[in-house]
Structure formats: C-alpha cells, structure tokens
Design a protein around this motif. Structure first.
Motif: not given
Length: 503
Positions: A95-99
C-alpha cells in the motif's frame, strides 16, 4: 516537518483538514476529551470482564464462526495476539505510504470516540508511530470489505506487537528493530483490542480519501485543459453561456460552464469569427459531462466524510448506557458502491478527454495532420492518442463494479461481503490512468495552440502555456514522446491555475 497537529476526537473532521494533513506533513494527536473517553471505556470493559459467565463477542469468545467458543480470562491476551497474527494474510503490492498514513490516522480517529475498549497505550503508540514516520508495511490484497479490512488492518497492527515490517525513516526494517531503536516495548493487548484494531473500514476509507483528493485536482485540471483544447480547436463559445445551463439546473454543469468561461475570458482566439456553427460533443458538451462527474464527486465525498467521522469496529461499547452491542458497522457496502460510482464518474473525464485529443490530431480546423510539420516523414502526435485510447479502454474494465460481487467466508457466517477493498484499489489505478490521459490531451492541445500563433488565447491559458513550455518544448520533428508525456503528467500533478479554487 511541521509541528502543527491535527486534533483527533469525536468532533467531525473536514476534507480540507485531511488534505492539509497530507500536504503539510502535519502530526496527529488525540485531545484530552478523547483521552478521557478511551480511559473510561477501557475501565468499563475491565469491570464487565469480572462478571462470571458473561460472553461478549470478540472480548472473551472466538471470532466469526467460532463466536460460541468462550475463552478464559488467563488466555485473553493470547486470544487477541492470535487474532492479529492469524489474520495477517495480505498479498500483492505494498500500500502506498500516503495511504498507510491515512489508515493510521483514521484508526486513531475511530478509537478516539471511546466505543472500542482499547487501552490508552495502544492509541498513544499508534500516534507515536505516525508522528515518527514509522509506517507498517501493508498489502493491497486480502480484504473482503465486510468484517472490516481484516488482513490490511492486521498488518497495520502487527507492528504494535513488534512483528512484521515497517518503514522507519524511509528504510524498510523489521518492526522489532524499529521498536528497539525507539526504546519501545511491544504492546500487550487486552480484551477486545485485537478486534478493535482490525475491525473497521480504514483501508477502503483511506484509499477513497486519497482518490477523492486526486479526483478534486484532476477535475479542475480537466476543465483547464479542456479550455485550452477549445481554443486549440478554434471552437465556438456559445455552449458555455450560463443561460443554457441555468434552465437545466445541474449544479456541476453550471459550475463547469462558468469555469470554462472564466478560463477563456480575454481570449483573442475565442473572440474570432468562426467558420462552423457547432463543434463535436467532446467540446460542446464539456459542461454536461465534466459537470456530471463533479456532482458525482461531491456525493461520494459526502459519503466518505461520513465514514471518516464514524465508529466502524465491532462490538461497540457504550459505558454510559451499560451496553456492549454486536452489529455490523464494519460492513463496507456504502464505501464499495461509491468507490464504483467514483470510478465511473472519473472514467468519463478520461473518455471525453481522449476524444478531444483525437479531434485535435485529425487535420481539421487549419491544423496539420497529427500536429506536425512534414506529416508522413514525421508521425507527430499519432501514437500518443493510441496510448490514450488504450488507457481509456482499460478504464472501462476497471469500471466493472466490485460492489455487486460477494463470496461467502468464515464457514458461511460472513455470507455477504462488500468487496469494497477491490473497489478501492481499482479506483486508485483508475485515478492514475485519468491523469495520464489528461497529460496526453495537454501535450496535444499545447502543440495545436502553437500552430495558431501569433494569435493569443486568454491570460490564464497563456500563463498555462508559458509554464508548460518550461518542461515540454514544441515538437518540430519526431522525437521520443514518452519523456514529453511523463513530463506532462507530472506537470498536471503539480500545477495550480491562477484562479484555482484549491489555492
């Protein structure tokens, strides 16, 4: 790093606050009110645990189909530990870090209401991890979007126990090593805590918020780029007159037409006498198509903000009413349906954009075929349109609704699931695709407009052209357009027009 904090408690968050959290690298903190509510709920649950013979789902029983198996008090911590490790079954991409950060914030927000029964140390640890940029490694596959986002949230929770992997200051290391670096002991889970951590819709919700943030920016850029294409194709401006849109009354349509007029105001090209009476639908119906997507965006946003400010674990604890109630607030159906809706709405932005690109390279309106000198020797902008068409086709496949699917799980105890997690991850992919198609339209419209010189467009669009030409030069002869396309996509991600409503 900013030292501004986003306060988390039972007060509703606004979308602007969430955007600021990500854009300005804010920290998070529960308020004193939230601290007291969490403590009071935990104390109440401890008292209930002393009542002989009482069974509370997930507190002193097994989970799912094993709900009727009572667990003794001396095995409660082991029960919660086992829940986290056994449910950490995610696969796929990270999962992308911002998410991940959004997931963590949303989980802290949910726990701050004091209806989940967690100990205050658990919430403080989640805050400390967020604020020290210690982000759990979470995977995209594994959630059915019904009993909460079980697998993704389990991977989020593993790090509290010193298990799994985390990104520590940007480096991927074992969670145990990160805890050691911070001189932190693993959290020892108390009754109900494991369930409170992994029941909830924070995976779906975080993806949706990220997509909505991206969609808001893309909708504005779509109007700006469309306005550039209108002048590049030498279109008439009557279709954007407010009287037309007032008598239909759709708010998104009215706003889009007004924004297009604003972007075209003062354009020499727009004020020229035209040889045609009407333009193709991809130009003439921009307010109707973009506006419908804007209205859909607003509806989806309202649903997701309701979920941001909700408690979605199970069971729910009400100390003031002396109630522990098991239900289904973890079911992701509201999010799943609206993620599918957002996919459809944003897919249409790319669909109509690709059609404008197609018209611009078609050799009409005194523009050269494929927008290049010496067409034949040069292929010009022929193939970027192919790429856009392929992406638009992929988007149609991504618009197949996930929310109409369901697969029974947990020995048929969980016999209807939302598939909202699949809706979330495909929506994320689609947003990136929309950005690519708009990037190709911008690249094409800028090339076409330069063939209109020395005539000028509006001041707002001239400013756009000036800034764009700093990263992508006019194409005199064939070159590798992949680089131009990437630069155009990156430009869209970062550009803010002068009159931007998001400035």
């Amino acid at each position: 790093m900013s030292y501004n904090y986003l306060p988390l408690d039972s007060k509703p968050l606004q979308f602007q606050q969430i955007k600021h959290l990500l854009d300005y690298d804010q920290l998070v903190s529960i308020t004193f009110d939230a601290h007291e509510k969490i403590m009071r709920c935990r104390e109440y649950l401890n008292q209930k645990m002393q009542e002989p013979g009482k069974m509370y789902y997930g507190v002193n029983t097994g989970f799912g189909y094993l709900q009727n198996v009572q667990i003794s008090l001396d095995q409660i911590e082991q029960l919660q530990y086992n829940l986290i490790v056994s449910h950490s079954c995610g696969l796929g991409e990270e999962v992308p870090k911002q998410i991940v950060k959004l997931m963590m914030m949303l989980k802290i927000k949910q726990l701050s209401y004091g209806h989940s029964g967690v100990q205050i140390q658990t919430v403080i640890r989640l805050m400390d991890m967020y604020n020290n940029d210690i982000l759990p490694v979470i995977y995209t596959q594994g959630s059915l979007g019904a009993s909460g986002d079980l697998a993704p949230l389990s991977h989020l929770s593993l790090s509290l126990l010193g298990l799994g992997d985390v990104y520590f200051k940007g480096e991927k290391i074992p969670a145990s090593a990160a805890l050691k670096k911070m001189n932190w002991e693993p959290i020892h889970l108390q009754s109900k805590e494991g369930l409170a951590l992994i029941n909830g819709t924070q995976f779906m919700n975080a993806y949706g918020l990220h997509c909505l943030k991206k969609a808001e920016q893309l909708l504005e850029m779509a109007n700006l780029i469309a306005a550039l294409s209108i002048d590049a194709f030498d279109c008439v401006t009557e279709p954007y007159h407010p009287s037309i849109h007032k008598i239909r009354g759709h708010q998104g349509q009215i706003e889009t037409a007004a924004e297009i007029q604003c972007y075209l105001y003062g354009s020499e090209i727009a004020n020229q006498t035209k040889s045609q009476v009407q333009d193709p639908y991809s130009f003439r119906c921009i307010p109707q198509v973009h506006g419908a997507s804007m209205d859909a965006f607003k509806h989806v946003l309202s649903v997701f903000m309701q979920e941001v400010n909700a408690v979605t674990d199970n069971p729910n604890i009400f100390p003031d009413e002396d109630l522990i109630v098991s239900g289904g607030n973890f079911h992701g159906q509201p999010l799943a349906i609206n993620l599918d809706y957002l996919c459809i709405a944003m897919s249409e932005i790319a669909s109509i954009s690709e059609r404008r690109t197609y018209q611009l390279i078609s050799g009409q309106r005194n523009l050269p075929m494929f927008l290049v000198k010496n067409a034949g020797l040069n292929s010009g902008f022929m193939i970027p349109q192919y790429t856009a068409a392929g992406i638009v086709s992929e988007n149609k496949q991504l618009c197949t609704p996930a929310s109409v699917d369901s697969i029974s799980s947990s020995n048929n105890q969980e016999d209807h699931v939302s598939m909202g997690a699949n809706a979330a991850t495909k929506c994320y992919r689609l947003m990136l695709n929309v950005e690519k198609v708009l990037g190709i339209e911008l690249l094409t419209a800028a090339q076409a407009l330069d063939f209109r010189r020395p005539a000028k467009t509006s001041p707002i669009l001239e400013e756009l052209m000036t800034e764009f030409r700093k990263v992508v030069a006019f194409n005199d002869a064939d070159r590798i357009l992949h680089t131009d396309m990437i630069n155009s996509i990156n430009f869209i991600a970062n550009y803010k027009p002068t009159n931007s409503r998001n400035n």
